[in-house]
Scaffold this motif. Structure first.
Motif: not given
Length: 519
Positions: A138, A143-144, A162-164, A515
């Motif tokens: 991260c 954070e994605t 991707n993470s949210t 990103n």
């Protein structure tokens, strides 16, 4: 072949090791944790053995790439998605996540006989390591990055999306919280010599605090949770498990690894061979240690003039951190003792840069690599983080004693140092916090007339070369933009906060989007 003719075959390979066939006893569960530790070193050479000292140091204002590596992207804020170092680190840290997930599943599902304390300790280690790997991911990529919380079970798991927002931060916090509950104190863990260097309760609490303080980096748009960090750091201090060692230099020597100041460090081992034969060693001294032209060192990344100037007159840490004028000498493998005048005479260019003595032996080794551990978190950092939390929560006076502890240690005589160095027989002369406030001095454009600015200065000099400067400026700057000015002067923009997702990963996984640096 018709449906009625489908053969009734057992397709399990009896010689294949899998989660279902391997984790059948406690020894195998113990072995499951080890790859998650090894990933910190970096089997793909994306960890602390090689790539990370470029990726974590170069973006700061304290180190600069030398003429030896043109071009180096990491300090230009324009790293391409094809960069090999970023790809290696992505692979190593996700390998670590995979290993931690596999260990957690194996330990949680184990139905055999196991001591409850042993089970809790192993679960704690696995949670700590998953949190540590995700914290690195991260910090480096944002954070994605994909959030993967269980071992791969099918084809779909190979292509996560991707993470949210907030999910990775929550995962890191929860992992460190669970680790802090489950892990034993350092004294209990280290009672078994084979476990020296493993994660402990204090390490989990300190990293939990660090994550709270790093929240602006780990969760976009959110502020640091200084009150929660303060409480965790107080637990580490009150545990009495750690203390500042007498000699600052003992925190970068192989002979004094895992000492009383060490909260968590990367366990390096320099075995036989190099260039792939020995994957648990550090190349740091060779690549960013001694000056070019001395003992065959490469000197690709170097402390700059700003870093040299940050040290106050009379601060012995300057000469234990840097290869510089009036400092230590270096002995080449041929026995020749060299000094600053020799280095300048044999240096082609960049004579306003310096060498990194921290983690670098004073005598050249025959190998390119060495076994000096990287101290990722020291008790000095705990004290300075606690002082920062006190200051940020309104107790500026309460912060002073903890800063003073670090500064007082800096002044101590170091009898084991080279005899020509003045602090081998005379103490340093830097003042305490009140004395520094009274001087009202300005260093590198920052006026040391308040506790926040003094903490900034003290973190710079005490922790120089320990991978924190860029992230300190970043987390402070996301709350108060003035702290981003040193980075902006070097070309930094918000777009360059993180490294781009590796293009090879995006090409392989069409469910994943990059990103801002990929656009």
């Amino acid at each position: 072949m018709g449906g009625g003719c489908k053969p009734d075959m057992d397709l399990t390979n009896p010689q294949e090791i899998s989660i279902g066939t391997y984790y059948k006893n406690v020894a195998e569960l113990e072995a499951a944790i080890i790859p998650a530790y090894q990933a910190i070193i970096g089997k793909v050479q994306g960890g602390y053995a090689r790539s990370l000292y470029y990726e974590l140091l170069a973006p700061g204002d304290d180190f600069t790439h030398t003429f030896k590596w043109e071009p180096m992207y990491q300090d230009t804020y324009n790293t391409p998605s094809s960069d090999g170092m970023a790809l290696s680190s992505w692979k190593d840290f996700f390998n670590g996540v995979f290993a931690a997930n596999t260990a957690l599943q194996g330990i949680e599902n184990f139905t055999g006989t196991i001591d409850a304390g042993v089970k809790n300790r192993m679960l704690g280690e696995a949670h700590f390591l998953r949190g540590l790997h995700y914290m690195h991911l991260c910090m480096m990529f944002g954070e994605t990055v994909p959030l993967i919380e269980k071992p791969v079970a099918g084809d779909a798991d190979y292509y996560p999306t991707n993470s949210t927002a907030g999910k990775i931060y929550a995962r890191i916090i929860d992992d460190f919280k669970q680790a802090a509950e489950l892990l034993p104190l350092r004294s209990a863990m280290y009672a078994n010599a084979a476990f020296t260097g493993r994660a402990t309760k204090g390490a989990a609490q300190a990293y939990l605090a660090k994550a709270y303080m790093y929240r602006p980096i780990l969760e976009a748009g959110k502020t640091a949770e200084f009150d929660k960090a303060r409480d965790e750091l107080k637990k580490v201090i009150d545990s009495k498990e750690y203390r500042l060692v007498d000699n600052f230099r003992d925190n970068s020597l192989e002979a004094t690894e895992n000492n009383a100041e060490s909260v968590f460090e990367v366990q390096m081992q320099n075995g036989p061979g190099w260039l792939g034969d020995d994957m648990s060693c550090s190349w740091r001294w060779q690549e960013i240690g001694m000056y070019d032209g001395t003992g065959g060192a490469w000197w690709n990344l170097a402390p700059n003039k700003k870093t040299y100037n940050e040290f106050e007159p009379g601060d012995p840490r300057k000469y234990m951190t840097l290869w510089c004028d009036n400092g230590a000498t270096y002995t080449q493998i041929d026995g020749k003792v060299t000094d600053y005048a020799y280095w300048m005479a044999h240096l082609a260019t960049n004579k306003d840069f310096y060498g990194t003595r921290k983690y670098c032996p004073d005598v050249q080794t025959a190998d390119f690599d060495d076994g000096i551990n990287d101290r990722l978190l020291r008790y000095a950092d705990v004290l300075l983080m606690y002082a920062e939390c006190l200051n940020e929560t309104g107790d500026a006076n309460g912060a002073k004693p903890y800063i003073n502890m670090v500064r007082a240690r800096a002044n101590k005589v170091v009898p084991t140092e080279q005899p020509q160095l003045w602090y081998q027989h005379s103490p340093g002369t830097i003042p305490d916090v009140d004395g520094l406030l009274a001087k009202d001095t300005t260093i590198n454009g920052i006026r040391l007339n308040n506790i926040k600015n003094i903490i900034q200065h003290e973190r710079y000099v005490e922790l120089c070369g320990e991978y924190l400067r860029y992230f300190d400026l970043l987390r402070w700057g996301l709350a108060d933009a003035k702290w981003l000015e040193p980075l902006k002067a070097l070309g930094w923009t918000p777009r360059a906060t993180y490294y781009p997702f590796p293009q090879a990963e995006l090409d392989n996984n069409k469910n994943l989007k990059g990103n801002d640096m990929n656009r």
